[in-house]
Design a protein around this motif. Structure first.
Motif, short mmCIF file in Angstrom:
data_model
loop_
_atom_site.label_atom_id
_atom_site.label_comp_id
_atom_site.label_asym_id
_atom_site.label_seq_id
_atom_site.Cartn_x
_atom_site.Cartn_y
_atom_site.Cartn_z
N ASP A 206 0.84 -1.19 0.00
CA ASP A 206 0.00 0.00 0.00
C ASP A 206 0.87 1.24 0.00
OD1 ASP A 206 -1.93 2.04 1.91
OD2 ASP A 206 -2.82 0.99 0.21
N GLN B 21 0.10 4.35 0.47
CA GLN B 21 -0.28 5.34 1.47
C GLN B 21 -0.23 6.77 0.94
OE1 GLN B 21 1.19 5.13 5.72
NE2 GLN B 21 1.36 2.97 5.20
N ARG C 179 -6.75 -4.87 7.88
CA ARG C 179 -5.29 -4.96 7.75
C ARG C 179 -4.67 -5.59 8.99
NH1 ARG C 179 -3.28 0.64 6.33
NH2 ARG C 179 -4.31 1.18 4.40
N CYS C 180 -5.26 -5.27 10.14
CA CYS C 180 -4.74 -5.83 11.39
C CYS C 180 -4.96 -7.33 11.40
CB CYS C 180 -5.42 -5.15 12.57
SG CYS C 180 -4.86 -5.74 14.16
N LEU D 204 -10.93 -0.43 7.54
CA LEU D 204 -9.66 -0.62 6.86
C LEU D 204 -8.59 -1.05 7.85
CD1 LEU D 204 -8.07 -0.36 4.21
CD2 LEU D 204 -7.59 2.00 4.82
N GLY D 205 -8.54 -0.35 8.97
CA GLY D 205 -7.56 -0.70 10.01
C GLY D 205 -7.76 -2.12 10.50
N GLY E 189 3.76 -0.96 3.82
CA GLY E 189 3.15 0.34 3.64
C GLY E 189 4.15 1.39 3.20
N GLY E 190 3.70 2.36 2.44
CA GLY E 190 4.54 3.49 2.06
C GLY E 190 5.48 3.22 0.91
N ARG F 34 -6.51 7.53 -0.93
CA ARG F 34 -7.13 6.72 0.10
C ARG F 34 -8.63 6.87 -0.08
NH1 ARG F 34 -4.27 3.52 2.30
NH2 ARG F 34 -5.46 2.46 0.71
N PHE G 136 2.27 -6.87 5.43
CA PHE G 136 1.82 -5.58 4.93
C PHE G 136 3.03 -4.69 4.70
CE2 PHE G 136 -1.09 -2.23 4.14
CZ PHE G 136 -0.60 -1.08 4.75
N GLN H 60 -2.57 -9.10 9.09
CA GLN H 60 -1.20 -9.23 9.60
C GLN H 60 -1.14 -10.20 10.77
OE1 GLN H 60 1.26 -5.37 9.47
NE2 GLN H 60 -0.84 -4.62 9.31
N ARG I 182 -12.03 2.67 10.18
CA ARG I 182 -11.75 1.65 11.19
C ARG I 182 -11.79 0.28 10.54
NH1 ARG I 182 -12.51 4.04 16.49
NH2 ARG I 182 -10.81 5.53 16.26
#
Lengths: 473, 99, 373
Positions: free
Chosen positions: C34, C36, C171-172, C167-168, C183-184, C41, C181, C175, C165
């Motif tokens: 992702d 980011q 992803r949580c 999305l969070g 990111g960036g 987004r 994951f 993982q 939330r």
């Protein structure tokens, strides 16, 4: 919709000087001030402050009187109590005043919206009784309020010492000053010391400030860390660490100050490009020599563009005004240069001691390592721990962080938590804070009631002007 | 925490604070008038449920948000006027509790 | 070179949901990239409704698909909370669409009848009814209706959720159960290899995988094009506004006004053709504010805190694209709006389909190639 040559946003030294200069040149300038009276922060209430208050505040405050007088004499159009909530790069401004929102436009905008105290979370900083040192300064200037009870000052930077000396001058008892600046100055400061000596007046002022504090016999610690505020419903105690020594003070008021940073929200909302000041750890709008931002019609002046103090702000405001006057066709490039010369000289003169002072008090990364239970987003009650958890889940960008945790979604739109959040991410990812990005700032720059938006008259694009030739009856 | 300078000749104004008529110093912001008369709590935080007090006094921190003439505004950026209706809603707990 | 079983390019709502599904199916090495980038987004632009109402009036398959998703939502939310501790704030209180005046009332009634027919044709019910003003008022007793609100269409079998939330949480969960994951980091290129694997070039180096899923929103078009296929999506802006926190009084989400669990009112949602420009406009804000006050006059005094725009990924028929890239058995692409409503299906149906399982009969309707007929 009213159309002006220039809209100046802010009535501190930069805004007032810019607006005065433009009005004196015959341009139609509208000065929009969020406050009830001109002066910004540093010259707050300058026109109505009683003589004894001016005496206490000294010549640095008094200098504002002439700037204020010039402004009132210039007859620039001034509106107080204006909340500018949207600015577009094409010169359109939406603002709220007295319960009504309006849209106005100008060919050029000079945003002189100033700076803010760097928000550095410490445990207990949300307790009643903990404020910014600048807050105490503002209360004195505006309302003549003086602190009472057991007062602790903590943090770093010249303004912390300035506030301490002011309190000492007024005979207010200070429990202790807790300075996080190390006892031994950073070696990076020394190369700048000779330049600082050029302004012996400035150094003398600094030394008298320190002497005033010494004479008041205020306990003073340097190299302090782990400052914490505690109490049940309001502040009761301040603790800190100084080397191996643990310090503890009963307190009623804790004044915190960790330096000053530009308040960049307006520039971010417009969409101007920003740059990161590595040494001072703050974002600022990119400008050319005249203060023009990456948006052609938008100028930045004063501490909002770069933190350099009131005197530089006064000059920079006028420098921007000269360029706007040239762009408006009133001044030639030669005239602009002629008028700018003394101003630039003033800026150079003011600037001599700055690199030295800036280095002395430059923020250090270890200052921004926060205890995990510290509240970082005050509006939404998010702790440092919550941010760290998200970094562990792969989030390293501020907007993403905001979206998932809600940090930055409260009324202050990240003013109080943004810088610290970037530092938390930086520490954990071992990157510099600017890599975490910047929170998008969207209108309204500050909250306004829905009914005002609903009732607003909007500019339709360019209503056809009257044609005197054809309209002749 | 703060005391008013008694030598300044600010006249007082009558406002309705939290439903009761109160006399406060004029010529300053609502936040300053409240701080100067010992009323240091500005609101109860809707997220932490804890009492808040003005922090920056320059319109940045939003801790001084309170209902002023029907609308939530920053008390430090609003000049106090006679007849204003100011409500800090201090009796409320967490504003976002679903009943 | 680093290897993986499956690489998902794009860790937004769809990519994350599919990633979670793959992990649950026991795939051992799944990488979720992702970038980011804040402007991309897209979940920020989602209103958060988990709805089937009004969907698919001219597309019965889409109506079925949305309905199926709603049915799976309550269990999906519990699963996420159990596995991650994230409360995605699913509020299963139904949903309403207000009508102003008599004409709109009639139009809504017709809309309901039409969708009942469309759904009946594919063996589905459509449990939506028309409420008159009084009934609507009784539904939300703590709100006062504006004067010209004539009623609302309403169903109990849907709700609303916190998209971010969500999305969070996804992803949580991904993982926690073994997904990786990243990111960036940007993904520059997708390079199919002779041996039928695919190499993905990224800001974190090159990776080789057996299967690739392109789920990068507007970025997907570029990656698809490099593989020789045009992804049939176009940008559509939506603007939203949010208020300060208030005491929770609106328990049923209405199409253009909902009050979230934290007490903020969310207003929206525009539909504009502005290419990739996601700025907000004064007239959209004014019209959304007016609309909200027209519906609930007490919102007049509530402070508006923020407005923002997001660019939806829209398809020509509004239904999702779940497709194999032409010429490849192991490269997939997904593109859709309403990724919040459809999240459970991404995890429960799309992920197994990617693994080659028989899949739901409806899946064949969502190929990218359907627009070329």
């Amino acid at each position: 919709m009213s159309h002006h040559d220039v809209i100046v946003i802010g009535a501190g030294p930069a805004g007032l000087s810019a607006a005065s200069c433009l009005a004196e040149m015959g341009l139609d300038v509208l000065c929009l001030d969020e406050q009830a009276k001109i002066g910004g922060q540093i010259y707050r209430n300058i026109q109505d402050a009683p003589k004894d208050r001016c005496k206490v505040l000294g010549e640095d405050y008094d200098n504002g009187a002439s700037i204020a007088k010039r402004f009132t004499d210039s007859k620039a159009t001034y509106l107080d109590n204006v909340l500018v909530w949207q600015v577009e790069s094409n010169g359109h401004v939406c603002y709220s005043r007295l319960g009504e929102s309006k849209e106005v436009k100008a060919n050029y905008i000079i945003a002189a919206t100033g700076a803010m105290e760097r928000p550095v979370p410490i445990p207990g900083w949300t307790l009643p009784g903990v404020m910014g040192a600048g807050a105490a300064n503002n209360l004195y200037k505006e309302a003549g309020l003086t602190p009472e009870g057991r007062i602790v000052l903590a943090g770093s930077g010249p303004l912390l010492l300035l506030e301490a000396s002011l309190l000492a001058r007024k005979g207010i008892n200070i429990e202790v000053i807790l300075e996080i600046t190390p006892t031994l100055p950073s070696p990076k400061a020394f190369p700048h010391a000779p330049k600082a000596l050029v302004r012996s007046d400035f150094l003398w002022k600094g030394l008298s400030m320190i002497r005033e504090i010494k004479n008041a016999k205020v306990p003073y610690y340097k190299g302090v860390s782990n400052i914490e505020a505690s109490g049940k419903e309001t502040l009761e105690k301040v603790t800190a660490q100084c080397g191996t020594k643990s310090l503890s003070f009963d307190a009623d008021l804790l004044l915190l100050h960790f330096g000053v940073i530009p308040n960049t929200h307006i520039f971010r909302q417009i969409g101007c490009e920003l740059s990161w000041n590595v040494e001072q750890r703050y974002w600022f709008p990119e400008t050319d020599a005249w203060g023009r931002t990456s948006c052609e019609r938008i100028f930045a002046a004063g501490d909002g563009a770069k933190v350099s103090g009131a005197v530089a702000a006064k000059y920079k405001g006028e420098i921007a005004a000269l360029e706007v006057a040239r762009c408006s066709g009133i001044l030639s490039a030669d005239e602009r240069g002629l008028f700018a010369e003394p101003l630039l000289k003033g800026v150079r003169h003011d600037h001599w001691p700055r690199p030295f002072v800036d280095q002395l008090y430059a923020p250090r990364p270890d200052q921004f390592v926060f205890a995990e239970d510290t509240i970082i987003c005050r509006c939404e009650n998010i702790s440092v721990k919550d941010i760290q958890k998200m970094v562990n889940e792969g989030v390293s960008e501020l907007n993403e962080m905001k979206c998932i945790t809600r940090a930055g979604m409260g009324p202050c739109q990240g003013r109080m938590c943004g810088p610290a959040m970037a530092e938390v991410i930086a520490w954990q990812t071992k990157n510099s804070p600017d890599k975490a990005g910047l929170m998008n700032i969207r209108p309204p720059i500050k909250p306004i009631p829905l009914e005002e938006v609903a009732a607003m008259e909007l500019a339709s694009d360019e209503a056809p002007g009257k044609n005197w030739l054809l309209d002749k009856k | 925490m703060y005391k008013l300078d008694t030598s300044t000749k600010n006249e007082n104004v009558e406002v309705i604070l939290d439903g009761r008529s109160v006399s406060l110093p004029s010529g300053m912001s609502i936040a300053a008038a409240l701080m100067g008369t010992g009323k240091i709590i500005s609101r109860i935080s809707p997220t932490s449920g804890k009492p808040c007090s003005p922090h920056c006094l320059m319109g940045v921190c939003f801790e001084c948000m309170m209902e002023i003439d029907g609308v939530q505004r920053q008390a430090c950026m609003t000049e106090i006027r006679s007849g204003m209706k100011i409500n800090r809603h201090l009796e409320k707990e967490n504003n976002n509790e679903s009943s | 070179m680093k290897t993986a079983d499956i690489i998902i390019i794009g860790g937004g709502l769809s990519g994350s949901a599919i990633g979670l599904g793959l992990i649950k199916k026991g795939v051992s090495k799944v990488l979720l990239f992702d970038e980011q980038r804040p402007t991309q987004r897209l979940s920020r632009g989602n209103f958060g409704l988990t709805w089937f109402m009004c969907k698919g009036a001219d597309h019965p398959v889409y109506a079925q698909w949305s309905r199926l998703a709603c049915k799976q939502w309550p269990e999906y939310a519990s699963m996420l909370e159990e596995e991650t501790g994230y409360n995605v704030e699913l509020d299963w209180t139904g949903g309403a669409v207000q009508a102003f005046g008599e004409d709109e009332f009639k139009a809504h009634q017709e809309n309901i009848e039409n969708l009942k027919t469309v759904c009946a044709d594919v063996g589905l019910d459509y449990p939506v009814s028309m409420l008159d003003r009084e009934a609507f008022s009784d539904l939300i007793p703590e709100m006062t209706l504006g004067d010209d609100v004539s009623g609302a269409m309403y169903t109990t079998e849907q709700g609303h959720v916190n998209p971010l939330r969500l999305l969070g949480a996804m992803r949580c969960a991904f993982q926690k159960q073994g997904g990786t994951f990243i990111g960036g980091k940007s993904v520059y290129a997708v390079v199919p290899q002779r041996d039928k694997t695919v190499v993905v070039k990224t800001g974190a180096g090159d990776f080789q995988a057996k299967k690739i899923i392109i789920a990068s929103g507007h970025g997907s078009k570029r990656l698809m094009a490099s593989l020789g296929e045009t992804l049939n999506i176009y940008p559509q802006r939506g603007q939203l506004m949010v208020s300060q926190r208030c005491k929770r009084v609106l328990k049923v989400p209405v199409l253009s006004v909902r009050q979230t669990m934290d007490g903020t009112f969310l207003l929206g949602l525009s539909t504009e053709d502005t290419a990739m420009n996601n700025r907000v406009t004064a007239d959209a804000m004014k019209s959304q504010a007016s609309n909200a006050i027209r519906l609930f006059p007490e919102l007049a005094k509530v402070n508006w805190l923020r407005a923002w725009g997001a660019i939806r990924v829209m398809t020509p028929d509004g239904a999702p694209i779940y497709t194999k890239v032409k010429g490849y058995d192991n490269i997939f692409a997904v593109a859709l709006h309403s990724a919040v409503t459809l999240a459970p299906l991404a995890t429960n149906i799309v992920a197994p389909w990617i693994l080659g399982e028989a899949g739901h009969p409806l899946m064949s309707n969502f190929k990218n190639g359907r627009f070329n007929v």
